[in-house]
Motif scaffolding. Structure first.
Motif, short mmCIF file in Angstrom:
data_model
loop_
_atom_site.label_atom_id
_atom_site.label_comp_id
_atom_site.label_asym_id
_atom_site.label_seq_id
_atom_site.Cartn_x
_atom_site.Cartn_y
_atom_site.Cartn_z
N VAL A 55 0.82 -1.08 0.05
CA VAL A 55 0.00 -0.13 0.08
C VAL A 55 0.96 1.19 0.01
CG1 VAL A 55 -1.72 1.23 1.49
CG2 VAL A 55 -1.85 -1.29 1.22
N ALA A 56 1.69 1.29 0.95
CA ALA A 56 2.95 2.45 1.12
C ALA A 56 3.44 2.70 -0.24
CB ALA A 56 3.75 2.31 2.29
N HIS A 57 3.92 1.67 -0.85
CA HIS A 57 4.61 1.71 -2.18
C HIS A 57 3.95 2.17 -3.32
CE1 HIS A 57 8.66 0.43 -0.45
NE2 HIS A 57 8.06 -0.68 -0.27
N ALA A 58 2.76 1.60 -3.39
CA ALA A 58 1.81 2.14 -4.61
C ALA A 58 1.37 3.50 -4.40
CB ALA A 58 0.83 1.07 -4.62
N ASN A 59 0.95 3.88 -3.27
CA ASN A 59 0.70 5.31 -2.95
C ASN A 59 1.66 6.28 -3.24
OD1 ASN A 59 -2.02 4.28 -2.70
ND2 ASN A 59 -1.99 4.24 -0.83
N ARG A 60 2.99 5.91 -2.77
CA ARG A 60 4.15 6.77 -2.94
C ARG A 60 4.60 7.01 -4.61
NH1 ARG A 60 6.91 4.98 1.89
NH2 ARG A 60 7.92 3.70 0.53
N LEU A 61 4.40 5.73 -5.15
CA LEU A 61 5.06 5.32 -6.47
C LEU A 61 6.30 5.44 -6.52
CD1 LEU A 61 2.25 7.34 -8.60
CD2 LEU A 61 2.40 4.72 -8.06
#
Length: 135
Positions: A61-67
């Protein structure tokens, strides 16, 4: 369905020999598969599409939303997610849904494909990892 073994994954991505230690990147790969499955709907839409998925893996979730991440293999999967979203002209964001509240996803992950395919066979998709990752 998205099926594969360690041998189906690209060697240069630095996967752990024990794939359980790569659960975050594998969860991101599942999110990428969800985007890919929806591609026909997205392509035919004349509206801006924002795909919001639930995910029980906080790292994904964190990586996807930070891209962004430099950690392999997550950075390569994230790059594919961004590429597909760009090709399809959509945005993707993930919401964290704790595993204790994610009974449906837990049930699906226990290999109930034979049952699921009888519900709506026309919605069944076979996806290759190489298609998702462009290699």
């Amino acid at each position: 369905s998205l099926q594969g073994t360690h041998d189906d994954l690209p060697d240069n991505y630095n996967w752990h020999a024990d794939l359980q230690r790569s659960i975050g990147p594998l969860e991101m790969l599942a999110q990428l598969a969800l985007l890919w499955i929806r591609r026909d709907f997205i392509r035919t839409s004349s509206y801006s599409i924002d795909l919001i998925h639930d995910c029980d893996n906080l790292g994904a979730v964190a990586h996807a939303n930070r891209l962004f991440t430099t950690k392999r293999p997550m950075c390569y999967i994230l790059q594919s997610l961004i590429s597909w979203a760009n090709i399809l002209r959509c945005s993707v964001s993930l919401n964290h849904l704790p595993g204790s509240e994610n009974d449906w996803a837990d049930w699906l992950s226990r290999d109930h494909r034979p049952f699921i395919s009888t519900l709506r066979p026309e919605l069944s998709h076979d996806i290759s990892i190489s298609t998702l990752l462009h290699f």
